[in-house]
Design a protein around this motif. Structure first.
Motif, PDB file in Angstrom:
ATOM      1  N   LEU A  51      62.236 124.291  37.731  1.00 47.12           N
ATOM      2  CA  LEU A  51      61.626 123.454  36.694  1.00 47.12           C
ATOM      3  C   LEU A  51      60.116 123.379  36.837  1.00 47.12           C
ATOM      4  O   LEU A  51      59.396 123.290  35.841  1.00 47.12           O
ATOM      5  CB  LEU A  51      62.242 122.060  36.713  1.00 47.12           C
ATOM      6  N   ARG A  52      59.616 123.423  38.047  1.00 43.82           N
ATOM      7  CA  ARG A  52      58.163 123.392  38.244  1.00 43.82           C
ATOM      8  C   ARG A  52      57.517 124.741  37.923  1.00 43.82           C
ATOM      9  O   ARG A  52      56.367 124.801  37.517  1.00 43.82           O
ATOM     10  CB  ARG A  52      57.823 122.957  39.656  1.00 43.82           C
ATOM     11  N   LEU A  53      58.237 125.825  38.120  1.00 42.11           N
ATOM     12  CA  LEU A  53      57.692 127.154  37.831  1.00 42.11           C
ATOM     13  C   LEU A  53      57.805 127.532  36.359  1.00 42.11           C
ATOM     14  O   LEU A  53      57.049 128.374  35.882  1.00 42.11           O
ATOM     15  CB  LEU A  53      58.415 128.206  38.671  1.00 42.11           C
ATOM     16  N   LEU A  54      58.747 126.924  35.645  1.00 42.35           N
ATOM     17  CA  LEU A  54      59.005 127.295  34.260  1.00 42.35           C
ATOM     18  C   LEU A  54      57.756 127.259  33.370  1.00 42.35           C
ATOM     19  O   LEU A  54      57.511 128.230  32.629  1.00 42.35           O
ATOM     20  CB  LEU A  54      60.101 126.402  33.671  1.00 42.35           C
ATOM     21  N   PRO A  55      56.942 126.188  33.377  1.00 41.74           N
ATOM     22  CA  PRO A  55      55.750 126.192  32.523  1.00 41.74           C
ATOM     23  C   PRO A  55      54.801 127.347  32.817  1.00 41.74           C
ATOM     24  O   PRO A  55      54.212 127.932  31.905  1.00 41.74           O
ATOM     25  CB  PRO A  55      55.083 124.843  32.820  1.00 41.74           C
ATOM     26  N   PHE A  56      54.670 127.696  34.095  1.00 39.33           N
ATOM     27  CA  PHE A  56      53.784 128.806  34.451  1.00 39.33           C
ATOM     28  C   PHE A  56      54.352 130.130  33.952  1.00 39.33           C
ATOM     29  O   PHE A  56      53.612 131.010  33.516  1.00 39.33           O
ATOM     30  CB  PHE A  56      53.558 128.851  35.962  1.00 39.33           C
ATOM     31  N   LEU A  57      55.658 130.269  34.019  1.00 39.46           N
ATOM     32  CA  LEU A  57      56.288 131.490  33.529  1.00 39.46           C
ATOM     33  C   LEU A  57      56.206 131.603  32.004  1.00 39.46           C
ATOM     34  O   LEU A  57      55.974 132.671  31.464  1.00 39.46           O
ATOM     35  CB  LEU A  57      57.755 131.547  33.982  1.00 39.46           C
ATOM     36  N   ILE A  58      56.383 130.491  31.317  1.00 40.27           N
ATOM     37  CA  ILE A  58      56.379 130.503  29.849  1.00 40.27           C
ATOM     38  C   ILE A  58      54.974 130.692  29.297  1.00 40.27           C
ATOM     39  O   ILE A  58      54.758 131.458  28.373  1.00 40.27           O
ATOM     40  CB  ILE A  58      57.007 129.206  29.300  1.00 40.27           C
ATOM     41  N   PHE A  59      53.990 129.973  29.864  1.00 40.14           N
ATOM     42  CA  PHE A  59      52.650 129.963  29.282  1.00 40.14           C
ATOM     43  C   PHE A  59      51.643 130.835  30.028  1.00 40.14           C
ATOM     44  O   PHE A  59      50.450 130.731  29.792  1.00 40.14           O
ATOM     45  CB  PHE A  59      52.121 128.523  29.218  1.00 40.14           C
ATOM     46  N   SER A  60      52.089 131.711  30.909  1.00 40.46           N
ATOM     47  CA  SER A  60      51.139 132.502  31.685  1.00 40.46           C
ATOM     48  C   SER A  60      50.324 133.463  30.828  1.00 40.46           C
ATOM     49  O   SER A  60      49.163 133.711  31.113  1.00 40.46           O
ATOM     50  CB  SER A  60      51.867 133.266  32.788  1.00 40.46           C
ATOM     51  N   ASN A  61      50.905 134.004  29.774  1.00 38.02           N
ATOM     52  CA  ASN A  61      50.184 134.980  28.950  1.00 38.02           C
ATOM     53  C   ASN A  61      49.859 134.449  27.564  1.00 38.02           C
ATOM     54  O   ASN A  61      49.452 135.215  26.697  1.00 38.02           O
ATOM     55  CB  ASN A  61      51.022 136.255  28.815  1.00 38.02           C
ATOM     56  N   ARG A  62      50.055 133.167  27.349  1.00 35.43           N
ATOM     57  CA  ARG A  62      49.802 132.587  26.024  1.00 35.43           C
ATOM     58  C   ARG A  62      48.897 131.369  26.145  1.00 35.43           C
ATOM     59  O   ARG A  62      48.735 130.799  27.212  1.00 35.43           O
ATOM     60  CB  ARG A  62      51.120 132.142  25.366  1.00 35.43           C
TER      61      ARG A  62
ATOM     62  N   GLU B 295      48.921 122.747  21.559  1.00 34.51           N
ATOM     63  CA  GLU B 295      48.100 121.542  21.448  1.00 34.51           C
ATOM     64  C   GLU B 295      48.822 120.302  21.956  1.00 34.51           C
ATOM     65  O   GLU B 295      48.210 119.419  22.538  1.00 34.51           O
ATOM     66  CB  GLU B 295      47.674 121.322  19.988  1.00 34.51           C
ATOM     67  N   PHE B 296      50.145 120.232  21.739  1.00 38.46           N
ATOM     68  CA  PHE B 296      50.896 119.064  22.175  1.00 38.46           C
ATOM     69  C   PHE B 296      50.776 118.868  23.682  1.00 38.46           C
ATOM     70  O   PHE B 296      50.557 117.758  24.158  1.00 38.46           O
ATOM     71  CB  PHE B 296      52.383 119.191  21.785  1.00 38.46           C
ATOM     72  N   PHE B 297      50.890 119.942  24.443  1.00 44.86           N
ATOM     73  CA  PHE B 297      50.806 119.838  25.896  1.00 44.86           C
ATOM     74  C   PHE B 297      49.397 119.482  26.348  1.00 44.86           C
ATOM     75  O   PHE B 297      49.212 118.782  27.342  1.00 44.86           O
ATOM     76  CB  PHE B 297      51.286 121.120  26.573  1.00 44.86           C
ATOM     77  N   SER B 298      48.401 119.967  25.625  1.00 47.13           N
ATOM     78  CA  SER B 298      47.021 119.593  25.942  1.00 47.13           C
ATOM     79  C   SER B 298      46.805 118.104  25.710  1.00 47.13           C
ATOM     80  O   SER B 298      46.141 117.421  26.493  1.00 47.13           O
ATOM     81  CB  SER B 298      46.046 120.398  25.087  1.00 47.13           C
ATOM     82  N   PHE B 299      47.388 117.579  24.615  1.00 49.33           N
ATOM     83  CA  PHE B 299      47.307 116.150  24.315  1.00 49.33           C
ATOM     84  C   PHE B 299      47.981 115.332  25.409  1.00 49.33           C
ATOM     85  O   PHE B 299      47.423 114.359  25.909  1.00 49.33           O
ATOM     86  CB  PHE B 299      47.965 115.872  22.959  1.00 49.33           C
ATOM     87  N   VAL B 300      49.201 115.730  25.793  1.00 46.76           N
ATOM     88  CA  VAL B 300      49.949 115.014  26.827  1.00 46.76           C
ATOM     89  C   VAL B 300      49.189 115.044  28.148  1.00 46.76           C
ATOM     90  O   VAL B 300      49.085 114.026  28.841  1.00 46.76           O
ATOM     91  CB  VAL B 300      51.372 115.607  26.980  1.00 46.76           C
TER      92      VAL B 300
END
Length: 118
Positions: free
Chosen positions: A22-33, A37-42
């Motif tokens: 679960l901690r690695l998932l965001p890095f895997l999903i957003f590594s090349n993208r 904006e929602f995550f930047s806001f949060v």
């Protein structure tokens, strides 16, 4: 239900693997993208939201006890005063250091100390 040592080890390893995934998932999903904006806001407002939730929980608990627990009114007034002082310390720490972790942990620790000794 009591676990054997082997079952406890298996459960611990499974929970650890899930937390790591679960901690690695965001890095895997957003590594090349680009991050949405929602995550930047949060990310920007999560410290203030955390402090607001802690504030609401602290005040609600203490004022409810004060209003509906007439058995020990002096203890409840002391608890409300402790909460207000701890909230002031939390805000002061946040304005001074501008660090959410310091203000949240510092305010919480200060509140626990006040509740223990007063």
């Amino acid at each position: 239900m009591k676990l054997t040592a082997t079952e406890a080890l298996i459960a611990t390893l499974a929970i650890g693997a899930m937390m790591l995934l679960l901690r690695l998932l965001p890095f895997l999903i957003f590594s090349n993208r680009k991050t949405p904006e929602f995550f930047s806001f949060v990310e920007k407002f999560i410290p203030a939201i955390s402090i607001a939730v802690l504030f609401a929980a602290c005040i609600k608990s203490n004022t409810t006890d004060l209003l509906f627990n007439s058995a020990a009114p002096l203890r409840e007034i002391s608890s409300v005063i402790s909460a207000v002082v701890a909230i002031t310390v939390t805000v002061g720490l946040h304005l001074w250091k501008n660090n959410a972790m310091i203000s949240i942990f510092g305010g919480t620790i200060f509140y626990m100390i006040l509740n223990y000794f007063f």
